[in-house]
Design a protein around this motif. Structure first.
Motif, PDB file in Angstrom:
ATOM      1  N   VAL A  19      27.981 127.401 -15.172  1.00 52.28           N
ATOM      2  CA  VAL A  19      26.793 126.639 -15.540  1.00 52.28           C
ATOM      3  C   VAL A  19      26.028 126.285 -14.267  1.00 52.28           C
ATOM      4  O   VAL A  19      26.615 125.762 -13.308  1.00 52.28           O
ATOM      5  N   ARG A  20      24.752 126.600 -14.242  1.00 50.97           N
ATOM      6  CA  ARG A  20      23.931 126.172 -13.111  1.00 50.97           C
ATOM      7  C   ARG A  20      23.634 124.691 -13.260  1.00 50.97           C
ATOM      8  O   ARG A  20      23.051 124.261 -14.265  1.00 50.97           O
ATOM      9  N   ALA A  21      24.047 123.896 -12.282  1.00 48.58           N
ATOM     10  CA  ALA A  21      23.894 122.440 -12.364  1.00 48.58           C
ATOM     11  C   ALA A  21      23.358 121.923 -11.032  1.00 48.58           C
ATOM     12  O   ALA A  21      24.109 121.405 -10.201  1.00 48.58           O
ATOM     13  N   GLU A  22      22.055 122.089 -10.823  1.00 46.70           N
ATOM     14  CA  GLU A  22      21.423 121.595  -9.606  1.00 46.70           C
ATOM     15  C   GLU A  22      21.375 120.069  -9.642  1.00 46.70           C
ATOM     16  O   GLU A  22      21.150 119.461 -10.686  1.00 46.70           O
ATOM     17  N   LYS A  23      21.572 119.447  -8.479  1.00 43.97           N
ATOM     18  CA  LYS A  23      21.578 117.987  -8.426  1.00 43.97           C
ATOM     19  C   LYS A  23      20.249 117.394  -8.886  1.00 43.97           C
ATOM     20  O   LYS A  23      20.216 116.384  -9.585  1.00 43.97           O
ATOM     21  N   ALA A  24      19.154 118.025  -8.483  1.00 40.34           N
ATOM     22  CA  ALA A  24      17.841 117.454  -8.763  1.00 40.34           C
ATOM     23  C   ALA A  24      17.403 117.648 -10.215  1.00 40.34           C
ATOM     24  O   ALA A  24      16.629 116.846 -10.740  1.00 40.34           O
ATOM     25  N   ASP A  25      17.892 118.691 -10.857  1.00 40.98           N
ATOM     26  CA  ASP A  25      17.415 118.994 -12.208  1.00 40.98           C
ATOM     27  C   ASP A  25      18.519 119.648 -13.037  1.00 40.98           C
ATOM     28  O   ASP A  25      18.412 120.813 -13.429  1.00 40.98           O
ATOM     29  N   PRO A  26      19.569 118.895 -13.357  1.00 46.02           N
ATOM     30  CA  PRO A  26      20.661 119.479 -14.144  1.00 46.02           C
ATOM     31  C   PRO A  26      20.256 119.676 -15.594  1.00 46.02           C
ATOM     32  O   PRO A  26      19.370 118.977 -16.100  1.00 46.02           O
ATOM     33  N   PRO A  27      20.884 120.607 -16.301  1.00 49.89           N
ATOM     34  CA  PRO A  27      20.607 120.766 -17.731  1.00 49.89           C
ATOM     35  C   PRO A  27      21.244 119.630 -18.511  1.00 49.89           C
ATOM     36  O   PRO A  27      22.047 118.865 -17.985  1.00 49.89           O
ATOM     37  N   ASN A  28      20.882 119.511 -19.776  1.00 47.34           N
ATOM     38  CA  ASN A  28      21.576 118.513 -20.585  1.00 47.34           C
ATOM     39  C   ASN A  28      22.812 119.135 -21.235  1.00 47.34           C
ATOM     40  O   ASN A  28      22.975 120.351 -21.263  1.00 47.34           O
ATOM     41  N   HIS A  29      23.665 118.282 -21.739  1.00 45.32           N
ATOM     42  CA  HIS A  29      24.962 118.674 -22.287  1.00 45.32           C
ATOM     43  C   HIS A  29      24.829 119.695 -23.415  1.00 45.32           C
ATOM     44  O   HIS A  29      25.471 120.751 -23.400  1.00 45.32           O
ATOM     45  N   SER A  30      23.986 119.398 -24.394  1.00 44.96           N
ATOM     46  CA  SER A  30      23.869 120.290 -25.556  1.00 44.96           C
ATOM     47  C   SER A  30      23.329 121.656 -25.162  1.00 44.96           C
ATOM     48  O   SER A  30      23.819 122.689 -25.633  1.00 44.96           O
ATOM     49  N   ALA A  31      22.304 121.679 -24.315  1.00 43.32           N
ATOM     50  CA  ALA A  31      21.723 122.955 -23.903  1.00 43.32           C
ATOM     51  C   ALA A  31      22.745 123.807 -23.175  1.00 43.32           C
ATOM     52  O   ALA A  31      22.814 125.026 -23.373  1.00 43.32           O
ATOM     53  N   ALA A  32      23.561 123.189 -22.324  1.00 47.20           N
ATOM     54  CA  ALA A  32      24.587 123.940 -21.603  1.00 47.20           C
ATOM     55  C   ALA A  32      25.618 124.515 -22.569  1.00 47.20           C
ATOM     56  O   ALA A  32      26.043 125.672 -22.429  1.00 47.20           O
ATOM     57  N   CYS A  33      26.012 123.730 -23.562  1.00 44.94           N
ATOM     58  CA  CYS A  33      26.985 124.219 -24.550  1.00 44.94           C
ATOM     59  C   CYS A  33      26.415 125.362 -25.371  1.00 44.94           C
ATOM     60  O   CYS A  33      27.095 126.366 -25.638  1.00 44.94           O
ATOM     61  N   GLU A  34      25.169 125.225 -25.806  1.00 40.21           N
ATOM     62  CA  GLU A  34      24.535 126.270 -26.607  1.00 40.21           C
ATOM     63  C   GLU A  34      24.364 127.554 -25.800  1.00 40.21           C
ATOM     64  O   GLU A  34      24.621 128.663 -26.296  1.00 40.21           O
ATOM     65  N   ALA A  35      23.935 127.412 -24.540  1.00 42.34           N
ATOM     66  CA  ALA A  35      23.758 128.591 -23.690  1.00 42.34           C
ATOM     67  C   ALA A  35      25.099 129.274 -23.424  1.00 42.34           C
ATOM     68  O   ALA A  35      25.180 130.510 -23.399  1.00 42.34           O
ATOM     69  N   ALA A  36      26.149 128.486 -23.227  1.00 43.25           N
ATOM     70  CA  ALA A  36      27.475 129.069 -22.984  1.00 43.25           C
ATOM     71  C   ALA A  36      27.937 129.886 -24.181  1.00 43.25           C
ATOM     72  O   ALA A  36      28.454 131.004 -24.037  1.00 43.25           O
ATOM     73  N   ALA A  37      27.756 129.338 -25.380  1.00 45.85           N
ATOM     74  CA  ALA A  37      28.185 130.048 -26.587  1.00 45.85           C
ATOM     75  C   ALA A  37      27.418 131.350 -26.761  1.00 45.85           C
ATOM     76  O   ALA A  37      28.008 132.403 -27.073  1.00 45.85           O
TER      77      ALA A  37
END
Length: 222
Positions: A19-37
């Protein structure tokens, strides 16, 4: 010998998710889960995985003959383009970017991925997004179980994979043709979700939750 030892899982294999998780602009939890699936499904349906002789075909076959493990890692800065340079499938969705990689034995994870952090990926979430137009896969996470975003992303990947393999053929075909979109059902009561579910994920108990815990369920909406 360990009581949970399984000779068919020796050595263990896993699919890596980053998961790309930049300090300045991280994704939200749901979007990361949906993208992973979605990333998991797109990798598993990629010709490199489905066609005999494809470069990922044997790795996927070997992995699916064992316990289905996924490991979620996070990357930021230069680590993200380094991960992007490795073979895999990236999904960009609602501000989240997740890359799925062909499975390997745990001991053979590429060094560019092995150095990425596993623990501690826990993202904030916003208001629930409206459901997309069908067809899509609905995934619900058990509200009675507390898990990190990294763990949740892996569980959503498991649910999507089970749906791909066990769902009704016509439903799965329509879902894939529509782009394998995934929606995290956050505004539907868990009991109602359980009644609708086609597949359920029961965790192996290696991290965060006891073995056998139902973590996620999924169904296709058409």
């Amino acid at each position: 010998m360990r009581p949970d030892y399984d000779p068919l899982d020796d050595p263990p294999w896993a699919m890596q998710l980053v998961v790309r998780a930049e300090k300045a602009d991280p994704p939200n939890h749901s979007a990361a889960c949906e993208a992973a699936a979605t990333a998991v499904v797109r990798l598993l349906t990629d010709p490199r995985a489905t066609e005999p002789g494809g470069e990922w075909h044997e790795a996927v076959r070997e992995w699916e003959s064992r316990r289905i493990r996924k490991v979620t890692r996070r990357a930021r800065g230069v680590r993200w383009p380094e991960a992007q340079a490795l073979p895999g499938v990236t999904v960009e969705h609602a501000g989240a970017e997740v890359r799925a990689f062909p499975p390997t034995a745990v001991a053979d994870v590429p060094p560019e991925l092995a150095k990425l952090q596993v623990a501690g990926l826990d993202l904030e979430d916003g208001d629930p997004e409206p459901s997309p137009e069908p067809p899509y896969a609905a995934i619900a996470l058990n509200p009675g179980v507390t898990i990190t975003t990294g763990k949740a992303a892996a569980q959503c990947g498991h649910a999507a994979q089970l749906l791909l393999r066990q769902g009704k053929r016509k439903d799965v075909a329509a879902w894939l043709e529509g782009g394998a979109r995934v929606h995290l059902a956050r505004d539907v009561p868990w009991e109602r979700c359980v009644k609708r579910a086609t597949v359920a994920v029961r965790d192996g108990g290696f991290t965060e939750v006891p073995p056998g815990t139902m973590t996620a369920i999924a169904w296709i909406v058409r």
